[in-house]
Scaffold this active site. Structure first.
Site, PDB file in Angstrom:
ATOM      1  N   ILE A   1     -27.639  37.314  12.697  1.00  0.00           N
ATOM      2  CA  ILE A   1     -27.721  38.491  11.828  1.00  0.00           C
ATOM      3  C   ILE A   1     -27.478  39.729  12.688  1.00  0.00           C
ATOM      4  O   ILE A   1     -28.087  39.860  13.761  1.00  0.00           O
ATOM      5  CB  ILE A   1     -29.133  38.589  11.168  1.00  0.00           C
ATOM      6  CG1 ILE A   1     -29.537  37.251  10.496  1.00  0.00           C
ATOM      7  CG2 ILE A   1     -29.195  39.747  10.175  1.00  0.00           C
ATOM      8  CD1 ILE A   1     -28.658  36.761   9.376  1.00  0.00           C
TER       9      ILE A   1
ATOM     10  N   TYR B   1     -37.771  31.187  23.244  1.00  0.00           N
ATOM     11  CA  TYR B   1     -37.565  31.634  21.859  1.00  0.00           C
ATOM     12  C   TYR B   1     -37.539  30.445  20.889  1.00  0.00           C
ATOM     13  O   TYR B   1     -38.187  30.465  19.844  1.00  0.00           O
ATOM     14  CB  TYR B   1     -36.253  32.416  21.789  1.00  0.00           C
ATOM     15  CG  TYR B   1     -35.945  33.057  20.460  1.00  0.00           C
ATOM     16  CD1 TYR B   1     -36.566  34.240  20.080  1.00  0.00           C
ATOM     17  CD2 TYR B   1     -35.014  32.508  19.585  1.00  0.00           C
ATOM     18  CE1 TYR B   1     -36.271  34.854  18.863  1.00  0.00           C
ATOM     19  CE2 TYR B   1     -34.710  33.100  18.366  1.00  0.00           C
ATOM     20  CZ  TYR B   1     -35.339  34.278  18.022  1.00  0.00           C
ATOM     21  OH  TYR B   1     -35.045  34.875  16.814  1.00  0.00           O
TER      22      TYR B   1
ATOM     23  N   ALA C   1     -38.838  27.518  21.319  1.00  0.00           N
ATOM     24  CA  ALA C   1     -40.194  26.944  21.262  1.00  0.00           C
ATOM     25  C   ALA C   1     -41.059  27.741  20.286  1.00  0.00           C
ATOM     26  O   ALA C   1     -41.764  27.175  19.449  1.00  0.00           O
ATOM     27  CB  ALA C   1     -40.836  26.951  22.647  1.00  0.00           C
TER      28      ALA C   1
ATOM     29  N   ASN D   1     -42.624  39.067  10.690  1.00  0.00           N
ATOM     30  CA  ASN D   1     -41.238  39.295  11.119  1.00  0.00           C
ATOM     31  C   ASN D   1     -41.105  39.692  12.590  1.00  0.00           C
ATOM     32  O   ASN D   1     -40.078  39.418  13.200  1.00  0.00           O
ATOM     33  CB  ASN D   1     -40.627  40.388  10.218  1.00  0.00           C
ATOM     34  CG  ASN D   1     -39.341  40.939  10.787  1.00  0.00           C
ATOM     35  OD1 ASN D   1     -38.276  40.343  10.629  1.00  0.00           O
ATOM     36  ND2 ASN D   1     -39.414  42.068  11.482  1.00  0.00           N
TER      37      ASN D   1
ATOM     38  N   ASP E   1     -49.937  45.982  18.024  1.00  0.00           N
ATOM     39  CA  ASP E   1     -49.210  44.936  18.748  1.00  0.00           C
ATOM     40  C   ASP E   1     -49.695  43.611  18.159  1.00  0.00           C
ATOM     41  O   ASP E   1     -50.841  43.207  18.394  1.00  0.00           O
ATOM     42  CB  ASP E   1     -49.535  45.042  20.242  1.00  0.00           C
ATOM     43  CG  ASP E   1     -48.893  43.924  21.055  1.00  0.00           C
ATOM     44  OD1 ASP E   1     -48.403  42.939  20.467  1.00  0.00           O
ATOM     45  OD2 ASP E   1     -48.895  44.043  22.290  1.00  0.00           O
ATOM     46  N   VAL E   2     -48.838  42.955  17.381  1.00  0.00           N
ATOM     47  CA  VAL E   2     -49.304  41.780  16.635  1.00  0.00           C
ATOM     48  C   VAL E   2     -49.536  40.549  17.523  1.00  0.00           C
ATOM     49  O   VAL E   2     -50.023  39.533  17.035  1.00  0.00           O
ATOM     50  CB  VAL E   2     -48.368  41.431  15.444  1.00  0.00           C
ATOM     51  CG1 VAL E   2     -48.515  42.470  14.344  1.00  0.00           C
ATOM     52  CG2 VAL E   2     -46.925  41.271  15.872  1.00  0.00           C
TER      53      VAL E   2
ATOM     54  N   ARG F   1     -37.415  48.726  12.214  1.00  0.00           N
ATOM     55  CA  ARG F   1     -35.940  48.619  12.214  1.00  0.00           C
ATOM     56  C   ARG F   1     -35.523  47.172  11.972  1.00  0.00           C
ATOM     57  O   ARG F   1     -36.369  46.296  11.783  1.00  0.00           O
ATOM     58  CB  ARG F   1     -35.386  49.123  13.545  1.00  0.00           C
ATOM     59  CG  ARG F   1     -35.871  48.305  14.743  1.00  0.00           C
ATOM     60  CD  ARG F   1     -35.472  48.982  16.030  1.00  0.00           C
ATOM     61  NE  ARG F   1     -36.091  48.381  17.194  1.00  0.00           N
ATOM     62  CZ  ARG F   1     -35.502  47.502  18.002  1.00  0.00           C
ATOM     63  NH1 ARG F   1     -34.294  47.073  17.744  1.00  0.00           N
ATOM     64  NH2 ARG F   1     -36.134  47.046  19.052  1.00  0.00           N
TER      65      ARG F   1
ATOM     66  N   LYS G   1     -40.125  29.612  17.774  1.00  0.00           N
ATOM     67  CA  LYS G   1     -39.684  29.524  16.380  1.00  0.00           C
ATOM     68  C   LYS G   1     -39.907  28.116  15.798  1.00  0.00           C
ATOM     69  O   LYS G   1     -40.189  27.977  14.602  1.00  0.00           O
ATOM     70  CB  LYS G   1     -38.216  29.939  16.264  1.00  0.00           C
ATOM     71  CG  LYS G   1     -37.965  31.402  16.623  1.00  0.00           C
ATOM     72  CD  LYS G   1     -38.730  32.358  15.713  1.00  0.00           C
ATOM     73  CE  LYS G   1     -38.337  33.804  15.924  1.00  0.00           C
ATOM     74  NZ  LYS G   1     -39.054  34.737  15.039  1.00  0.00           N
TER      75      LYS G   1
END
Ligand code: NAP
Length: 245
Positions: A186, A153, A155, A88, A61-62, A12, A157
């Site tokens: 987004i 988050y 950190a 992603n 689960d990446v 999604r 990115k």
């Protein structure tokens, strides 16, 4: 032979829009998400296949190295090659610094950051032998400028941006490009969780005075995965409607 793209976290949101756009551009698409449940209520596989390519869902689960190794192997076996990887998958677990738990911090780092190492490691191994590859990492403006309530988050990115540049330098000589996009606000299930007050405050700061769409992110990712972007590597492209000027 059609090229193949793996898009992580693509049941999604932005990932699904990227899968659809790459399918439209003629890629076979290997969609990934946590499990079968993640794909419930979506018809993303059928939507992609309307473009005459092959689309298949892979559960992994990446944040886990062994699952990424199996994922990369399975896609290579099924499609014969992997031309593009879009990292992603991502999560948020927001909280003010003083109140953020270790679990909140560690989980975001594992899913948003470690996953990029895991997938790049196993997929670039295949790309190195092909002497061709396109890797696109989905970072965030939070990784460039910070965002209150998102120490974990931002950190993760910011790390993804550093990882993008390192991978670009390491893999460039083998014709593998590695770039990042940094979306702003987004509209997706991830941002639906924000309060109306947070959303209104965001809008004030955006030059274009509107939120972006997953499709607008997908267009830039599609360009970076294409041969049109053959001499672009190690870059971070903001897709934020002018959030940060
Ligand atoms: P989203 O709607 O929440 O979608 C994220 C997808 O990733 C979901 O399908 C989720 O699966 C999957 N996922 C979560 N953990 C995973 C894991 N460990 N392994 C595999 N898949 C996993 O989020 P989005 O807004 O589309 O965000 C996509 C990417 O863009 C993320 O990296 C995000 O940080 C980045 N981004 C988003 C925005 C924005 O405004 N939306 C802005 C900047 C950057 P489940 O549903 O099963 O949990």
């Amino acid at each position: 032979m059609a090229k193949t793209a793996i898009i992580t976290g693509s049941a999604r949101g932005i990932g699904a829009a990227i899968a659809l756009k790459l399918a439209q551009s003629g890629f076979n698409v290997a969609l990934n998400d946590l499990n079968e449940k993640s794909f419930e209520g979506t018809d993303i596989i059928a939507e992609c296949e309307k473009f005459g390519i092959t689309a298949k869902a892979y559960y992994a689960d990446v944040s886990k190295s062994d699952e990424c190794e199996k994922l990369a192997k399975a896609v290579k076996e099924d499609f014969g090659e992997i031309s593009a990887l879009v990292n992603n998958a991502g999560i948020t677990r927001d909280g003010l610094i003083a109140r953020m738990s270790d679990e909140q911090y560690d989980m975001v780092i594992a899913v948003n950051q470690k996953s990029v190492f895991n997938m790049t490691k196993f997929v670039s191994n295949i790309m190195l032998r092909q002497k061709y590859g396109r890797i696109v990492n989905i970072a965030s403006v939070a990784g460039l400028y910070g965002n209150p309530g998102q120490m974990n988050y931002s950190a993760s990115k910011a790390a993804v941006i550093g990882m993008t540049k390192t991978a670009a330098k390491e893999l460039g000589r083998k014709n593998i490009t590695v770039n990042a996009v940094a979306p702003g606000f987004i509209s997706t299930p991830m941002t639906d969780k924000l309060t109306e007050e947070q959303k209104a405050k965001m809008l004030e700061a955006i030059a274009m005075r509107r939120y972006g769409t997953p499709e607008e992110v997908a267009e830039v990712v599609d360009f970076l995965c294409s041969d049109k972007a053959s001499y672009v590597t190690g870059q971070v492209i903001e897709i934020s409607g002018g959030l940060s000027m």
